[in-house]
Design an enzyme around this catalytic site. Structure first.
Site, PDB file in Angstrom:
ATOM      1  CB  ALA A  82      -0.904   0.035   1.336  1.00 57.55           C
ATOM      2  CD  GLU A 115      -4.382 -14.745  -3.012  1.00 56.20           C
ATOM      3  OE1 GLU A 115      -4.207 -16.099  -3.407  1.00 56.20           O
ATOM      4  OE2 GLU A 115      -4.721 -14.080  -2.008  1.00 56.20           O
ATOM      5  CG  ASN A 120      -6.892  -1.857  -6.655  1.00 55.15           C
ATOM      6  OD1 ASN A 120      -6.697  -0.892  -6.925  1.00 55.15           O
ATOM      7  ND2 ASN A 120      -6.421  -2.280  -5.475  1.00 55.15           N
ATOM      8  CE1 TYR A 127       1.362  -5.044  -7.397  1.00 59.70           C
ATOM      9  CE2 TYR A 127      -0.891  -5.397  -7.502  1.00 59.70           C
ATOM     10  CZ  TYR A 127       0.100  -5.301  -6.786  1.00 59.70           C
ATOM     11  OH  TYR A 127      -0.077  -4.850  -5.358  1.00 59.70           O
TER      12      TYR A 127
END
Length: 157
Positions: A82, A115, A120, A127
């Protein structure tokens, strides 16, 4: 920016970011356990370079982002990642993900997985930018809203 290992004294700052970032935040105790008790767990924080002015309420004394990942055989399993809201869209996530992959590669790991909530889009795009591809879906994985989790893999780190 710089990265370093997360310390117990970082947990209040990290947890503040965690609560702002996720509907089901990890409790503080989980971070402490990861730091103190789990040998294959690696936790990093991104902080501002020394001498930089200003810190925010959410990121405390310069903690801008954090990540947790596990070393499992020859794989890097990213378990938590985060960035403080005020530091998003400024390259912090790229910086942190690059450091995770460098660290994992330096430890002899070959691939990485994680995961992510299917909805999102920003995280999925990050990614994908770094070479992760969708490998599977975990239906109704998240208990707060039963959202699916996308399992992503990077075959060569």
């Amino acid at each position: 920016m710089k990265t370093r290992s997360m310390r117990v004294e970082d947990v209040d700052q990290v947890h503040a970011i965690e609560r702002l970032s996720f509907p089901l935040p990890w409790p503080k105790e989980s971070f402490i356990r990861e730091i103190c008790e789990i040998d294959n767990s690696h936790l990093l924080v991104v902080s501002e370079e020394e001498g930089r002015a200003g810190s925010s309420e959410t990121s405390g004394a310069g903690v801008m982002a954090y990540a947790c990942w596990w070393e499992v055989v020859d794989e890097c399993h990213i378990t938590n990642f985060a960035v403080a809201p005020e530091h998003r869209r400024k390259g912090v996530a790229d910086f942190l993900l690059e450091r995770i992959l460098e660290d994992a590669r330096g430890r002899g790991l070959l691939r990485a997985t994680l995961e992510v909530r299917l909805g999102n889009a920003a995280a999925v795009a990050l990614y994908e930018k770094w070479g992760f591809t969708a490998a599977a879906m975990r239906p109704r994985y998240y208990p707060d809203n039963h959202e699916d989790a996308l399992v992503m893999w990077k075959e060569k780190i």
